[in-house]
Design a protein around this motif. Structure first.
Motif, short mmCIF file in Angstrom:
data_model
loop_
_atom_site.label_atom_id
_atom_site.label_comp_id
_atom_site.label_asym_id
_atom_site.label_seq_id
_atom_site.Cartn_x
_atom_site.Cartn_y
_atom_site.Cartn_z
N GLN A 71 0.82 -1.21 0.00
CA GLN A 71 0.00 0.00 0.00
C GLN A 71 0.85 1.26 0.00
OE1 GLN A 71 -3.18 0.20 -0.39
NE2 GLN A 71 -3.91 -1.88 0.00
N GLY A 72 2.18 1.10 0.13
CA GLY A 72 3.07 2.25 0.06
C GLY A 72 3.50 2.82 1.39
N TYR A 73 3.12 2.18 2.50
CA TYR A 73 3.53 2.67 3.81
C TYR A 73 5.01 2.39 4.06
CZ TYR A 73 -1.47 3.12 4.72
OH TYR A 73 -2.80 3.49 4.64
N GLN A 74 5.60 3.21 4.92
CA GLN A 74 6.98 3.00 5.34
C GLN A 74 6.94 2.03 6.53
OE1 GLN A 74 8.98 4.47 3.07
NE2 GLN A 74 6.97 5.12 2.32
N VAL A 75 7.37 0.80 6.30
CA VAL A 75 7.17 -0.27 7.27
C VAL A 75 8.48 -0.60 7.97
CG1 VAL A 75 6.40 -2.64 7.62
CG2 VAL A 75 5.27 -1.20 5.91
#
Length: 478
Positions: free
Chosen positions: A168-172
């Protein structure tokens, strides 16, 4: 439906060949050999393509099993991989360690009379082939988001959530107490079921996709839970459950009685080349010892099969019910028997014998009585039936309970259930703390890897919805 399918009427079930018992007892390599493409296609073609796919219904992930079996039978392996990977973060791992005999294969409609399709072996073959052919591509989100997510626990639930959120494009960012990612996949499950390069391959894939790992992290200690929350827009707790259940019997504190997970971690670390003093000292090493394992689940089977590979003098499994009522995979029980493990069914420990070090287990015969509220038969001791099993090493494999996370994290706001697991919303996976979610065994209780993957993926969807709503509220307030 094509001519490739419904071949169960003429083709017998043929799982991948096992290595010989003598050979496989000498090492920790996986015991099953690989399918070749022709063998995998033939076994996939046995699928009946039934109208109601009970294999899929009884898979926690709802995997589209008939679809990728059909594609495999037709030689369309890349498409089969895409279908398999759409619902499962780690199909090659589930293909190796899931108890298929209790899930998909156990509910195959041709199982009665024709034996089930070898679903797990085909699943493993598809993804192993995909890696070899370069079809497993890195995660590349369509757009990057500024929002950051912290995940505590690099086991299957945490990693499944990390993959879904990164897409989803989150910084994980994933935090773990150990020095390697994988949780029980790397330290709990022996190599004869899951070789460690398989897990390492996934680590490289996740890192290549932009997921950042922070290992050797002491959450609640050197890094406070409050500080971690301050770093991220949302947090997922996926620590699993590791606290060993104790045996309330005289002598249970004797030297030489050890928890199953301590024993398995020591063995796996030794296999990975680590310095393991408790293994070298003999405390967590079965070599030359009379070993008794207490329990009947998959962890117990991992312990007995590890001990036989460590050249134990003898290995006995004590279980209070009979073979038909064992909670573990029947396939693993069969493998253990083949490898020379002695099972003493319908027996439970009464006491542990010895002065400073355990020398034996005094057990009592058990009788299966009426079913309880859960549907399982209750077990009752048989009067005057005590007997002794000699032992130099006793391994407790009675299951796991959750650790005290509110205490460990110094966060009393984390609400618990009466079982000690984290309390979350039934649909949103959120704990009592806003923006803090939880998933996997720390919510469900000790369970299967496939359920942890499902919970991680579901929690990721709930976190995405929460962050989307938070962003919308922030925009509206401006």
């Amino acid at each position: 439906m094509t001519e490739h399918m419904q071949q169960f009427v003429r083709l017998p079930q043929q799982p991948p060949q096992k290595r010989g018992v003598v050979e496989r007892r000498e090492d920790f390599g996986e015991i099953y050999r690989e399918f070749d493409q022709a063998g995998a296609a033939a076994q996939a073609s046995r699928c009946s393509q039934c109208g109601i796919p009970f294999c899929q219904i009884h898979c926690p992930l709802g995997n589209n099993i008939p679809d990728w079996l059909k594609l495999s039978a037709e030689g369309r392996l890349e498409e089969a991989y895409e279908i398999s990977a759409a619902t499962n973060t780690f199909p090659e791992i589930c293909g190796r360690i899931c108890p298929q005999d209790r899930l998909c294969e156990g509910n195959c409609v041709i199982e009665k009379g024709f034996e089930s399709v070898t679903i797990g072996a085909v699943e493993r073959f598809i993804t192993d082939t995909a890696f070899e052919q370069g079809w497993v591509r890195p995660i590349r989100p369509r757009r990057e988001r500024a929002q950051s997510i912290g995940i505590i626990g690099a086991g299957p639930a945490g990693l499944a959530a990390a993959e879904a959120l990164r897409r989803q494009g989150y910084q994980v960012h994933v935090y773990d107490r150990h020095d390697r990612m994988g949780g029980l996949l790397i330290y709990g499950i022996p190599g004869f079921k899951l070789e460690k390069p398989i897990v390492e391959r996934r680590r490289l894939w996740l890192e290549d996709g932009g997921i950042q790992f922070h290992l050797n992290q002491d959450i609640g200690g050197a890094l406070s839970f409050e500080a971690l929350r301050g770093r991220h827009d949302a947090v997922l707790i996926a620590t699993g459950v590791y606290k060993a259940r104790e045996i309330a019997a005289p002598g249970s504190g004797l030297h030489g009685i050890v928890p199953a997970l301590d024993y398995l971690i020591a063995s796996n670390r030794k296999g990975l080349g680590d310095d393991v003093p408790d293994y070298d000292s003999g405390l967590l090493n079965a070599a030359g010892k009379r070993v008794v394992v207490i329990g009947g689940g998959d962890t117990a089977m991992d312990c007995v099969r590890t001990a036989i590979r460590q050249d134990a003098a003898s290995v006995t499994c004590l279980y209070r019910r009979d073979r038909a009522n064992m909670p573990g995979s029947m396939r693993e029980v069969t493998n253990a028997i083949d490898e020379g493990i002695e099972f003493t069914w319908l027996a439970a420990p009464e006491a542990f014998l010895g002065d400073d070090h355990v020398t034996g287990v005094r057990a009592v015969r058990m009788h299966l009585g009426l079913a309880d509220a859960s549907g399982r038969q209750i077990v009752e001791p048989v009067a005057g039936s005590s007997f002794t099993v000699e032992a130099d090493l006793v391994i407790k494999a009675l299951g796991f309970d959750p650790e005290d996370l509110p205490g460990a994290f110094n966060e009393p706001g984390l609400a618990l259930t009466r079982w000690g697991t984290l309390k979350v919303g039934s649909k949103d996976f959120m704990t009592a703390l806003p923006g803090v979610f939880a998933a996997g065994d720390i919510v469900r209780g000790a369970s299967l890897v496939v359920w942890a993957i499902k919970d991680g993926r579901d929690a990721a969807a709930a976190m995405h919805q929460y962050l989307e709503q938070s962003a919308s509220f922030a925009t509206a307030a401006e």
